[in-house]
Write a protein that holds these residues in place. Structure first.
Motif, mmCIF file in Angstrom:
data_model
loop_
_atom_site.group_PDB
_atom_site.id
_atom_site.type_symbol
_atom_site.label_atom_id
_atom_site.label_comp_id
_atom_site.label_asym_id
_atom_site.label_seq_id
_atom_site.Cartn_x
_atom_site.Cartn_y
_atom_site.Cartn_z
ATOM 1 N N GLY A 155 -0.163 7.673 -17.116
ATOM 2 C CA GLY A 155 0.026 9.026 -16.639
ATOM 3 C C GLY A 155 0.151 9.098 -15.141
ATOM 4 O O GLY A 155 0.228 8.096 -14.430
ATOM 5 N N GLY A 156 0.157 10.313 -14.626
ATOM 6 C CA GLY A 156 0.333 10.506 -13.195
ATOM 7 C C GLY A 156 1.799 10.638 -12.835
ATOM 8 O O GLY A 156 2.693 10.553 -13.682
ATOM 9 N N VAL A 157 2.035 10.846 -11.557
ATOM 10 C CA VAL A 157 3.386 11.037 -11.039
ATOM 11 C C VAL A 157 3.694 9.924 -10.061
ATOM 12 O O VAL A 157 2.890 9.624 -9.176
ATOM 13 N N CYS A 158 4.850 9.301 -10.196
ATOM 14 C CA CYS A 158 5.249 8.184 -9.339
ATOM 15 C C CYS A 158 6.483 8.538 -8.513
ATOM 16 O O CYS A 158 7.197 9.490 -8.821
ATOM 17 N N ARG A 159 6.696 7.747 -7.475
ATOM 18 C CA ARG A 159 7.891 7.862 -6.639
ATOM 19 C C ARG A 159 8.630 6.533 -6.673
ATOM 20 O O ARG A 159 8.023 5.483 -6.834
ATOM 21 N N HIS A 160 9.935 6.588 -6.468
ATOM 22 C CA HIS A 160 10.732 5.366 -6.531
ATOM 23 C C HIS A 160 10.596 4.510 -5.279
ATOM 24 O O HIS A 160 10.911 3.320 -5.308
ATOM 25 N N GLY A 161 10.135 5.087 -4.190
ATOM 26 C CA GLY A 161 9.985 4.290 -2.976
ATOM 27 C C GLY A 161 9.128 5.002 -1.952
ATOM 28 O O GLY A 161 9.078 6.237 -1.903
ATOM 29 N N LEU A 162 8.417 4.233 -1.132
ATOM 30 C CA LEU A 162 7.668 4.800 -0.021
ATOM 31 C C LEU A 162 7.486 3.732 1.052
ATOM 32 O O LEU A 162 7.571 2.540 0.794
ATOM 33 N N VAL A 163 7.243 4.193 2.274
ATOM 34 C CA VAL A 163 6.998 3.321 3.421
ATOM 35 C C VAL A 163 5.727 3.802 4.101
ATOM 36 O O VAL A 163 5.563 4.999 4.364
ATOM 37 N N VAL A 164 4.805 2.868 4.357
ATOM 38 C CA VAL A 164 3.504 3.162 4.960
ATOM 39 C C VAL A 164 3.411 2.444 6.300
ATOM 40 O O VAL A 164 3.791 1.280 6.411
ATOM 41 N N SER A 165 2.902 3.117 7.333
ATOM 42 C CA SER A 165 2.735 2.499 8.653
ATOM 43 C C SER A 165 1.287 2.659 9.102
ATOM 44 O O SER A 165 0.764 3.771 9.170
ATOM 45 N N ARG A 166 0.626 1.528 9.419
ATOM 46 C CA ARG A 166 -0.784 1.544 9.797
ATOM 47 C C ARG A 166 -1.023 0.635 10.998
ATOM 48 O O ARG A 166 -0.241 -0.267 11.272
ATOM 49 N N THR A 167 -2.142 0.873 11.683
ATOM 50 C CA THR A 167 -2.581 -0.014 12.751
ATOM 51 C C THR A 167 -3.669 -0.927 12.211
ATOM 52 O O THR A 167 -4.599 -0.462 11.555
ATOM 53 N N VAL A 168 -3.552 -2.231 12.458
ATOM 54 C CA VAL A 168 -4.566 -3.185 12.004
ATOM 55 C C VAL A 168 -5.705 -3.178 13.018
ATOM 56 O O VAL A 168 -5.543 -3.623 14.155
ATOM 57 N N THR A 169 -6.875 -2.656 12.619
ATOM 58 C CA THR A 169 -8.013 -2.560 13.535
ATOM 59 C C THR A 169 -9.252 -3.272 13.018
ATOM 60 O O THR A 169 -10.150 -3.579 13.787
ATOM 61 N N ALA A 170 -9.330 -3.531 11.720
ATOM 62 C CA ALA A 170 -10.543 -4.108 11.131
ATOM 63 C C ALA A 170 -10.431 -5.617 10.958
ATOM 64 O O ALA A 170 -11.159 -6.210 10.177
ATOM 65 N N ASN A 171 -9.528 -6.235 11.685
ATOM 66 C CA ASN A 171 -9.292 -7.664 11.541
ATOM 67 C C ASN A 171 -9.092 -8.267 12.923
ATOM 68 O O ASN A 171 -8.286 -7.773 13.714
ATOM 69 N N GLU A 172 -9.846 -9.315 13.233
ATOM 70 C CA GLU A 172 -9.721 -9.949 14.540
ATOM 71 C C GLU A 172 -8.461 -10.808 14.636
ATOM 72 O O GLU A 172 -8.056 -11.201 15.723
ATOM 73 N N GLU A 173 -7.828 -11.079 13.501
ATOM 74 C CA GLU A 173 -6.601 -11.864 13.490
ATOM 75 C C GLU A 173 -5.473 -11.063 14.151
ATOM 76 O O GLU A 173 -5.357 -9.858 13.943
ATOM 77 N N THR A 174 -4.657 -11.706 14.963
ATOM 78 C CA THR A 174 -3.545 -11.014 15.632
ATOM 79 C C THR A 174 -2.193 -11.623 15.294
ATOM 80 O O THR A 174 -1.164 -11.075 15.680
#
Length: 299
Positions: A155-174
């Protein structure tokens, strides 16, 4: 990944800006473009970054702002306003058992064919078939395909595509390569395995294979991407990609961009991943943005 303190579009009402102190909304509002005034945390209050940040302004500016009506203060604690962090938006539309939530669309750049990620200082091209997010449940979504459909699984509603943009802050790896390789499994599970309500919109993820990976230049910065083809118990499955590159603003923290595409006939062209990546620009850059052409194959 809480946004830093600052003025953001107020979802209630959206034609004003509201002060976010790094942990919670305050009752300070202003008209867009109004002179900046001092916003200090309450005595003994404030958490996170909001405790350490305050804007400096003179009394004269404050008085002038009040006289001109440019500053709008909150009317009291009984106002029905949002209490969640300012967000660029979020991914699938809510299902029947999930209450709908109105999300603010990312700020427009003045260009109808681009959408801005203000916190990371970049813009994305808005291709044909893509729209700014509305009624999405996950934070940080910058664009989705137009329209929704009934998920083939739980169930639920889906989309055929999406793009997410985030800043990596919880990881010391760069390292963009290490971060992209470390994120791709989580990206696939979030997109095609279990949703936030622990449902399986696609009947669960059954297998995957890597179809492309490698270095790529994004907005003039050296990044790295990994792309998986995901097979699900129900439906055609899809593609998920993790792209990481250094931000061109602030502390240059890594920016993580996730792409989620359905693999069926109604899904967006896989080449849109490359087109969107090539079109990422630093905010205010009207030129090529220094984006390279070292994009991997389209699968």
């Amino acid at each position: 990944m809480t946004p830093p303190p600052g003025w953001y579009p107020d979802p209630h009402p959206p034609h004003h800006e509201r002060w976010w102190d790094g942990a919670a909304w305050t009752e300070h509002r202003r008209a867009p473009g109004a002179p900046t005034v001092a916003v200090s945390p309450p005595p003994g209050g404030g958490t996170g970054r909001g405790r350490t940040v305050a804007l400096v302004a003179t009394v004269a500016v404050l008085v002038a702002a009040i006289v001109t009506g440019a500053v709008v203060l909150g009317t009291g604690d009984d106002e029905a306003g949002p209490r969640t962090a300012p967000a660029v938006s979020g991914p699938t539309a809510p299902g029947p058992s999930e209450p709908a939530r109105e999300s603010s669309s990312p700020p427009a750049t003045g260009d109808p064919f681009a959408v801005e990620d203000q916190l990371n200082g970049i813009t994305f091209p808005l291709l044909d078939g893509w729209v700014r997010p509305e009624h999405v449940a996950e934070d940080d979504v910058v664009m989705t395909t137009d329209g929704t459909y009934d998920c083939p699984g739980d169930g639920g509603v889906c989309r055929h595509g999406l793009v997410v943009s985030r800043t990596v802050t919880a990881n010391e790896e760069t390292s963009p390569e290490a971060l992209a390789k470390g994120d791709i499994a989580d990206a696939a599970e979030d997109a095609f395995d279990h949703d936030a309500l622990d449902r399986e919109p696609y009947g669960g993820m059954e297998s995957h294979e890597t179809v492309a990976s490698g270095p790529v230049a994004v907005a003039g910065r050296a990044g790295y991407y990994v792309r998986w083809r995901v097979h699900t118990a129900k439906g055609p499955g899809g593609y998920v990609q993790s792209l990481v590159f250094p931000s061109s603003v602030g502390t240059e923290s890594p920016v993580l961009v996730r792409y989620v595409f359905d693999a069926g006939d109604d899904g967006p062209p896989l080449a849109d991943m490359d087109r969107i990546t090539k079109g990422i620009r630093p905010v205010g850059d009207a030129g090529s943005g220094g984006v390279g052409s070292s994009i991997g194959p389209s699968g």
